[in-house]
Design a protein around this motif. Structure first.
Motif, PDB file in Angstrom:
ATOM      1  N   GLU A   1      40.668  34.116  39.076  1.00  0.00           N
ATOM      2  CA  GLU A   1      40.312  32.728  38.771  1.00  0.00           C
ATOM      3  C   GLU A   1      39.010  32.385  39.489  1.00  0.00           C
ATOM      4  O   GLU A   1      38.793  32.794  40.637  1.00  0.00           O
ATOM      5  CB  GLU A   1      41.412  31.785  39.279  1.00  0.00           C
ATOM      6  CG  GLU A   1      42.718  31.881  38.530  1.00  0.00           C
ATOM      7  CD  GLU A   1      42.739  31.025  37.276  1.00  0.00           C
ATOM      8  OE1 GLU A   1      41.691  30.442  36.925  1.00  0.00           O
ATOM      9  OE2 GLU A   1      43.797  30.950  36.637  1.00  0.00           O
ATOM     10  N   SER A   2      38.146  31.623  38.834  1.00  0.00           N
ATOM     11  CA  SER A   2      36.892  31.221  39.470  1.00  0.00           C
ATOM     12  C   SER A   2      37.133  30.068  40.447  1.00  0.00           C
ATOM     13  O   SER A   2      38.076  29.280  40.301  1.00  0.00           O
ATOM     14  CB  SER A   2      35.883  30.798  38.404  1.00  0.00           C
ATOM     15  OG  SER A   2      36.389  29.710  37.663  1.00  0.00           O
ATOM     16  N   TYR A   3      36.261  29.983  41.443  1.00  0.00           N
ATOM     17  CA  TYR A   3      36.253  28.916  42.442  1.00  0.00           C
ATOM     18  C   TYR A   3      37.654  28.606  42.964  1.00  0.00           C
ATOM     19  O   TYR A   3      38.102  27.473  43.009  1.00  0.00           O
ATOM     20  CB  TYR A   3      35.604  27.652  41.860  1.00  0.00           C
ATOM     21  CG  TYR A   3      35.185  26.671  42.924  1.00  0.00           C
ATOM     22  CD1 TYR A   3      34.433  27.082  44.027  1.00  0.00           C
ATOM     23  CD2 TYR A   3      35.539  25.334  42.830  1.00  0.00           C
ATOM     24  CE1 TYR A   3      34.057  26.179  45.007  1.00  0.00           C
ATOM     25  CE2 TYR A   3      35.174  24.412  43.807  1.00  0.00           C
ATOM     26  CZ  TYR A   3      34.434  24.854  44.900  1.00  0.00           C
ATOM     27  OH  TYR A   3      34.064  23.954  45.877  1.00  0.00           O
ATOM     28  N   SER A   4      38.353  29.689  43.336  1.00  0.00           N
ATOM     29  CA  SER A   4      39.733  29.564  43.807  1.00  0.00           C
ATOM     30  C   SER A   4      39.917  30.362  45.090  1.00  0.00           C
ATOM     31  O   SER A   4      39.159  31.288  45.382  1.00  0.00           O
ATOM     32  CB  SER A   4      40.705  30.063  42.734  1.00  0.00           C
ATOM     33  OG  SER A   4      40.584  29.280  41.561  1.00  0.00           O
ATOM     34  N   THR A   5      40.920  29.978  45.853  1.00  0.00           N
ATOM     35  CA  THR A   5      41.195  30.637  47.128  1.00  0.00           C
ATOM     36  C   THR A   5      42.320  31.651  46.957  1.00  0.00           C
ATOM     37  O   THR A   5      43.381  31.331  46.412  1.00  0.00           O
ATOM     38  CB  THR A   5      41.587  29.619  48.216  1.00  0.00           C
ATOM     39  OG1 THR A   5      40.516  28.688  48.370  1.00  0.00           O
ATOM     40  CG2 THR A   5      41.842  30.324  49.544  1.00  0.00           C
ATOM     41  N   TYR A   6      42.058  32.853  47.414  1.00  0.00           N
ATOM     42  CA  TYR A   6      43.047  33.925  47.378  1.00  0.00           C
ATOM     43  C   TYR A   6      43.336  34.415  48.797  1.00  0.00           C
ATOM     44  O   TYR A   6      42.414  34.541  49.613  1.00  0.00           O
ATOM     45  CB  TYR A   6      42.532  35.117  46.571  1.00  0.00           C
ATOM     46  CG  TYR A   6      42.555  34.934  45.071  1.00  0.00           C
ATOM     47  CD1 TYR A   6      43.646  35.371  44.316  1.00  0.00           C
ATOM     48  CD2 TYR A   6      41.488  34.336  44.416  1.00  0.00           C
ATOM     49  CE1 TYR A   6      43.655  35.212  42.938  1.00  0.00           C
ATOM     50  CE2 TYR A   6      41.500  34.180  43.042  1.00  0.00           C
ATOM     51  CZ  TYR A   6      42.584  34.612  42.307  1.00  0.00           C
ATOM     52  OH  TYR A   6      42.600  34.466  40.948  1.00  0.00           O
ATOM     53  N   HIS A   7      44.590  34.655  49.046  1.00  0.00           N
ATOM     54  CA  HIS A   7      45.010  35.336  50.273  1.00  0.00           C
ATOM     55  C   HIS A   7      45.049  36.829  49.909  1.00  0.00           C
ATOM     56  O   HIS A   7      45.859  37.253  49.082  1.00  0.00           O
ATOM     57  CB  HIS A   7      46.390  34.835  50.696  1.00  0.00           C
ATOM     58  CG  HIS A   7      46.815  35.265  52.052  1.00  0.00           C
ATOM     59  ND1 HIS A   7      46.173  34.867  53.205  1.00  0.00           N
ATOM     60  CD2 HIS A   7      47.830  36.067  52.450  1.00  0.00           C
ATOM     61  CE1 HIS A   7      46.763  35.400  54.250  1.00  0.00           C
ATOM     62  NE2 HIS A   7      47.773  36.136  53.815  1.00  0.00           N
ATOM     63  N   VAL A   8      44.120  37.617  50.488  1.00  0.00           N
ATOM     64  CA  VAL A   8      43.915  39.012  50.084  1.00  0.00           C
ATOM     65  C   VAL A   8      44.454  39.961  51.156  1.00  0.00           C
ATOM     66  O   VAL A   8      44.144  39.814  52.341  1.00  0.00           O
ATOM     67  CB  VAL A   8      42.410  39.296  49.877  1.00  0.00           C
ATOM     68  CG1 VAL A   8      42.182  40.743  49.465  1.00  0.00           C
ATOM     69  CG2 VAL A   8      41.826  38.340  48.848  1.00  0.00           C
ATOM     70  N   THR A   9      45.247  40.939  50.726  1.00  0.00           N
ATOM     71  CA  THR A   9      45.760  41.975  51.632  1.00  0.00           C
ATOM     72  C   THR A   9      45.402  43.333  51.044  1.00  0.00           C
ATOM     73  O   THR A   9      45.706  43.612  49.886  1.00  0.00           O
ATOM     74  CB  THR A   9      47.286  41.870  51.794  1.00  0.00           C
ATOM     75  OG1 THR A   9      47.606  40.571  52.298  1.00  0.00           O
ATOM     76  CG2 THR A   9      47.809  42.926  52.757  1.00  0.00           C
TER      77      THR A   9
END
Length: 197
Positions: free
Chosen positions: A159-167
């Motif tokens: 998704e654009s301009y979105s926050t992801y918690h990345v592992t």
């Protein structure tokens, strides 16, 4: 000394150590009393370790995982050095990778640095993404998992301009390493031709 020692590898499962042993030179082929053994461990043409021992085995530590080494040994009598054994070449075992580092966004990709040891091939990277905020205002809790072979993932899948918690964790032949976790914000929709995963 007319006969070289017969060398075997006792243990090659430790990624940072090798254990070599050799048989005593047969009595009729010694041409005198064996007083010591000289050994050499090389990586390509560079000498890694060279020493004299009174035993018929040696443990060499502080080695590099997934690296080829060549070992030779020869017996020494009173004033005479015997011939070298045949070259024994062995590759140290793989090691579980360390954490990936420097996770970030680079144009159209989520990127990160490959972990140590860099001598071992990384089989794949395991990526878990938890979408926590869409358009920086709408809470979310969507999860996605990917497996890739290179240290990058196309952002077109996010998704654009979105926050992801990345592992992210790396996997070598020895297993999966520890996870590295960060939060990232993908670029705005006008900057990239996004499609939703």
């Amino acid at each position: 000394m007319a006969s070289p020692p017969n060398v075997t590898i006792k243990n090659s499962t430790n990624p940072r150590a090798l254990v070599f042993s050799w048989q005593e030179i047969p009595c009729g082929e010694r041409r005198g009393v064996i007083q010591s053994y000289n050994y050499t461990l090389r990586n390509n043409s560079s000498v890694v370790e060279q020493d004299v021992v009174n035993t018929m085995s040696v443990t060499i530590t502080h080695l590099i995982p997934c690296t080829s080494y060549t070992f030779t040994v020869s017996g020494r009598g009173s004033g005479r050095q015997g011939p070298n054994s045949e070259n024994i070449t062995v590759i140290t075992a793989a090691e579980v990778p360390e954490r990936v580092a420097n996770i970030g966004v680079n144009e159209t990709n989520l990127v990160w640095d490959a972990p140590s040891p860099l001598t071992c091939e990384m089989l794949r990277y395991h990526i878990h993404l938890n979408l926590i905020k869409i358009d920086q205002c709408q809470p979310s809790d969507r999860n996605h998992s990917f497996t890739v072979k290179e240290p990058n993932l196309e952002l077109l899948r996010l998704e654009s301009y979105s926050t992801y918690h990345v592992t992210i964790s790396a996997e070598s032949a020895a297993g999966i390493g520890p996870q590295t976790t960060v939060d990232i914000i993908t670029p705005p929709k006008g900057n990239l031709p996004f499609q939703t995963i």
